[in-house]
Scaffold this active site. Structure first.
Site, short mmCIF file in Angstrom:
data_model
loop_
_atom_site.label_atom_id
_atom_site.label_comp_id
_atom_site.label_asym_id
_atom_site.label_seq_id
_atom_site.Cartn_x
_atom_site.Cartn_y
_atom_site.Cartn_z
N GLY A 186 6.34 18.12 16.67
CA GLY A 186 6.82 17.77 18.01
C GLY A 186 8.23 18.29 18.21
N VAL A 187 8.79 18.00 19.38
CA VAL A 187 10.14 18.48 19.66
C VAL A 187 11.13 17.34 19.46
CG1 VAL A 187 11.22 20.11 21.22
CG2 VAL A 187 8.95 19.29 21.73
N GLY A 188 12.37 17.67 19.17
CA GLY A 188 13.42 16.66 19.07
C GLY A 188 14.09 16.70 17.71
N ASN A 189 15.02 15.78 17.59
CA ASN A 189 15.89 15.71 16.43
C ASN A 189 15.14 15.51 15.12
OD1 ASN A 189 18.51 15.80 15.68
ND2 ASN A 189 19.10 14.21 17.13
N GLU A 199 2.39 23.64 19.08
CA GLU A 199 2.53 23.97 20.51
C GLU A 199 3.85 24.66 20.77
OE1 GLU A 199 1.55 20.05 22.62
OE2 GLU A 199 2.70 19.59 20.85
N ILE A 218 7.48 6.01 20.24
CA ILE A 218 8.36 4.96 20.74
C ILE A 218 8.22 3.72 19.85
CG2 ILE A 218 8.65 3.33 22.67
CD1 ILE A 218 8.48 5.71 24.53
N ASN A 250 8.24 10.19 28.62
CA ASN A 250 7.85 11.57 28.91
C ASN A 250 6.36 11.64 29.19
OD1 ASN A 250 10.52 12.48 28.35
ND2 ASN A 250 10.06 12.34 26.17
N GLY A 261 1.09 17.02 23.52
CA GLY A 261 0.00 17.46 22.66
C GLY A 261 -0.21 16.56 21.47
N LYS A 263 17.96 1.30 20.99
CA LYS A 263 18.94 0.62 21.87
C LYS A 263 19.85 -0.30 21.05
CE LYS A 263 16.75 2.11 25.73
NZ LYS A 263 17.25 3.30 26.40
O1 0RQ Z 1 16.01 6.68 25.46
O2 0RQ Z 1 17.82 8.24 25.91
O3 0RQ Z 1 17.35 6.32 27.44
O4 0RQ Z 1 18.32 5.91 25.16
O5 0RQ Z 1 13.36 6.79 24.00
O6 0RQ Z 1 14.28 8.46 21.97
O7 0RQ Z 1 15.20 8.31 19.68
O8 0RQ Z 1 16.11 10.06 21.33
O9 0RQ Z 1 13.81 10.21 20.27
O10 0RQ Z 1 13.93 12.27 21.76
O11 0RQ Z 1 12.53 12.14 19.65
O12 0RQ Z 1 11.89 10.91 21.73
C1 0RQ Z 1 8.56 9.32 21.54
C2 0RQ Z 1 10.01 9.72 23.52
C3 0RQ Z 1 10.88 10.11 21.20
C4 0RQ Z 1 9.19 11.69 22.14
C5 0RQ Z 1 9.64 10.19 22.12
C6 0RQ Z 1 13.99 5.53 23.79
C7 0RQ Z 1 15.37 5.90 23.27
C8 0RQ Z 1 15.69 7.09 24.14
C9 0RQ Z 1 14.18 8.94 23.28
P1 0RQ Z 1 17.51 6.80 26.05
P2 0RQ Z 1 14.96 9.28 20.81
P3 0RQ Z 1 13.08 11.49 20.85
C10 0RQ Z 1 5.02 17.84 21.14
C11 0RQ Z 1 4.49 16.44 21.00
C12 0RQ Z 1 5.51 12.12 23.11
C13 0RQ Z 1 5.09 13.55 23.28
C14 0RQ Z 1 4.85 14.27 22.02
C15 0RQ Z 1 7.98 11.94 23.03
C16 0RQ Z 1 14.34 7.79 24.25
O13 0RQ Z 1 8.89 12.09 20.83
O14 0RQ Z 1 8.10 12.09 24.23
O15 0RQ Z 1 4.76 13.70 20.93
N1 0RQ Z 1 6.76 11.96 22.43
N2 0RQ Z 1 4.74 15.59 22.11
O16 0RQ Z 1 16.26 4.84 23.45
C17 0RQ Z 1 12.45 1.43 23.90
C18 0RQ Z 1 11.57 1.83 21.79
C19 0RQ Z 1 12.12 3.13 21.84
C20 0RQ Z 1 12.82 3.49 23.00
C21 0RQ Z 1 12.80 5.18 21.61
N3 0RQ Z 1 10.88 1.41 20.73
N4 0RQ Z 1 11.76 1.03 22.84
N5 0RQ Z 1 13.00 2.64 24.02
N6 0RQ Z 1 13.23 4.77 22.82
N7 0RQ Z 1 12.13 4.20 21.00
C22 0RQ Z 1 5.72 18.27 22.43
C23 0RQ Z 1 4.77 18.44 23.59
O17 0RQ Z 1 3.75 17.89 23.60
C24 0RQ Z 1 5.11 19.29 24.72
#
Ligand code: 0RQ
Length: 504
Positions: A268-271, A293, A363, A383, A387, A407
């Protein structure tokens, strides 16, 4: 720079972005290119947003239904959302303005598996496509289109749209020509045939997109960068999560359950996924493969260092620095990257055949291994599923990764019951937080709960979760997957009421 529009008839159709956008009428279903901030049209959506604003100022309604590959950029989703120009959006998107409107109930959003998008549109579930707006790198003499930095659903959009607008972006490297593999063998049931791909780097299609030139109403020249969000270096939490996962993968190799060069990786994407890729670079692995992807910085680094043999993808999410590297060494990457349509990059048949290892963010997860990837507090979309489900259900192994709290520690990402389900307990093999890794394979629900409590939950929430589980095992209506229904979502409600999931 050399002319990119080599077909004379299409060169005659070059107009301004404003003139091109004027072809799009209120109420249309518009299908655009773009996947995770790459290969999206840069000029027509902005011009369209301006025309929508002008119409709104004159009191005229003007909205479109918008489809893409996946997320795009401020110039597309952002501009159109701000103009209140989107009635319906499908699929995955990450734009903050669009997200705010979706969560305010003002913009309708349909979030489906990315491998499903093209076929569901072919099946007719979304009606007709009026206009396609597609970014390409060049138009060849024969009118075929050289794709740019994402393929997404462009084949389907070009095939199905009644009118086509093409953006030719000179910022994209001309030498990307040859990197793509567009498969034209898909059919509708009951006429489907096996997809002839048995290795992740097989080429089964053609390098360009077909285009019915009679449908092209406008061609626009652009010269602008992809979104290219800056890269944030991995923090300690991400590195610990990555460390747990890599240790697990090595263990699986040692146990003979994975080959020494693993199986094709999806990331996936991200840190956190980037930290995993960075960790793989320094872990002694060789000849890795990626069937994924999105290619982000970490994967480009793996290709460069030779640890990764090839990567199959449908789009990029690169930092500006990584993009420079990509463009500078495009000939090297063209030998090692295959870009496919997203119905192929994410195809369940292929993910199952190749035995992909899926690694995605989440999440929250619950005691039993259900995973929520999309909704905060069960109702507010972040989001979309992207995929992740294509790979989670069909891969050899699927891991979900997250810090154990969110948070500022007020939220536990391990909860009694997830507030929304994207990946069921049947699709999730491994849950990883910075606390540790829970291997859920082959375990009963109650055994899964035990390893999740022991390995993943943050110490601040461990006693609380253990107490819930113990009482559920004692008092639940059923003892197979024990839950106390009035309490199962009480952690979420407590956060909404008091600002923390911690018990008083
Ligand atoms: O929100 O920025 O408002 O504080 O979610 O969280 O920790 O920065 O992590 O950027 O890796 O995102 C699941 C969203 C994680 C992402 C998800 C809040 C947190 C923050 C982002 P703020 P982080 P990431 C390939 C695969 C689904 C799609 C996928 C995602 C924001 O990985 O969209 O997998 N995945 N695609 O504060 C409340 C919780 C939380 C929470 C995180 N438990 N409760 N808020 N957050 N955990 C790509 C494609 O398919 C195209």
């Amino acid at each position: 720079t050399a002319e990119r529009i080599l077909h004379p008839r299409l060169r005659d159709r070059v107009v301004s972005a404003e003139a091109a956008a004027a072809w799009i009428a209120p109420g249309e279903t518009v299908a655009m290119s773009g996947f995770t901030g790459s290969g999206y049209p840069k000029a027509v959506p902005i011009a369209l947003a301006q025309q929508i604003e002008t119409a709104h100022q004159a009191g005229q309604p003007f909205q479109i239904k918008l489809m893409t590959g996946a997320s795009t950029a401020p110039e597309l989703d952002g501009a159109l959302a701000k103009a209140d120009g989107i009635a319906l959006r499908m699929p995955f998107q990450t734009d903050p303005d669009a997200r705010a409107r979706i969560n305010a109930g003002k913009l309708d959003y349909i979030d489906i598996h990315l491998s499903h998008v093209a076929q569901h549109v072919w099946f007719g579930f979304y009606g007709e496509i009026d206009t396609a707006v597609i970014e390409v790198t060049a138009i060849r003499e024969d009118g075929s289109l050289v794709p740019s930095t994402s393929v997404g659903n462009n084949k389907t959009w070009l095939d199905l749209a009644k009118k086509i607008i093409i953006e030719v972006n000179e910022w994209q490297p001309a030498d990307i020509d040859g990197m793509h593999d567009i498969y034209y063998g898909t059919a509708l049931p009951p006429h489907r045939k096996p997809i002839p791909l048995v290795h992740g780097d097989d080429r089964i299609g053609q390098t360009t997109l077909n285009c019915d030139l009679d449908k092209v109403v406008a061609v626009v020249r652009t010269n602008g960068p992809d979104r290219n969000s800056p890269f944030t270096p991995a923090d300690e939490t991400s590195e610990r999560i990555a460390g747990h996962l890599i240790e697990f993968l090595k263990h699986e190799v040692a146990r003979g359950r994975l080959p020494a060069n693993l199986l094709p990786l999806q990331s996936g994407v991200g840190n956190i996924p980037n930290a995993v890729l960075a960790g793989l670079a320094n872990s002694g692995f060789r000849d890795l493969e990626a069937f994924t992807e999105v290619i982000q910085d970490g994967m480009l680094d793996l290709l460069k260092s030779g640890v990764l043999r090839y990567a199959s993808c449908t789009g990029f999410a690169l930092s500006p620095a990584a993009n420079e590297e990509f463009k500078r060494n495009i000939a090297f990457y063209r030998e090692r990257i295959v870009m496919r349509t997203q119905e192929i990059s994410n195809h369940p048949e292929l993910v199952r055949r190749l035995g992909c290892i899926g690694m995605n963010g989440m999440i929250e997860a619950d005691l039993y291994g259900n995973v929520n990837s999309t909704h905060v507090m069960g109702s507010r979309i972040m989001n979309g599923i992207g995929g992740s489900g294509d790979f989670a259900r069909n891969g050899f192994l699927s891991a979900f990764l997250s810090p154990s709290t969110a948070k500022n520690g007020t939220i536990s990402s391990i909860v009694p019951m997830v507030s929304h389900v994207d990946h069921t307990e049947h699709d999730v093999a491994v849950v990883v937080t910075e606390q540790g890794l829970a291997d859920l394979r082959g375990l009963t629900p109650k055994q899964r709960a035990r390893v999740v409590i022991d390995h993943c939950v943050h110490p601040d929430y461990r006693a609380q979760l253990e107490d819930y589980f113990d009482r559920a095992c004692r008092d639940a209506y059923g003892k197979h997957t024990p839950h106390l229904l009035p309490e199962a979502l009480s952690w979420h409600q407590r956060w909404l009421d008091t600002g923390t999931m911690r018990e008083g």
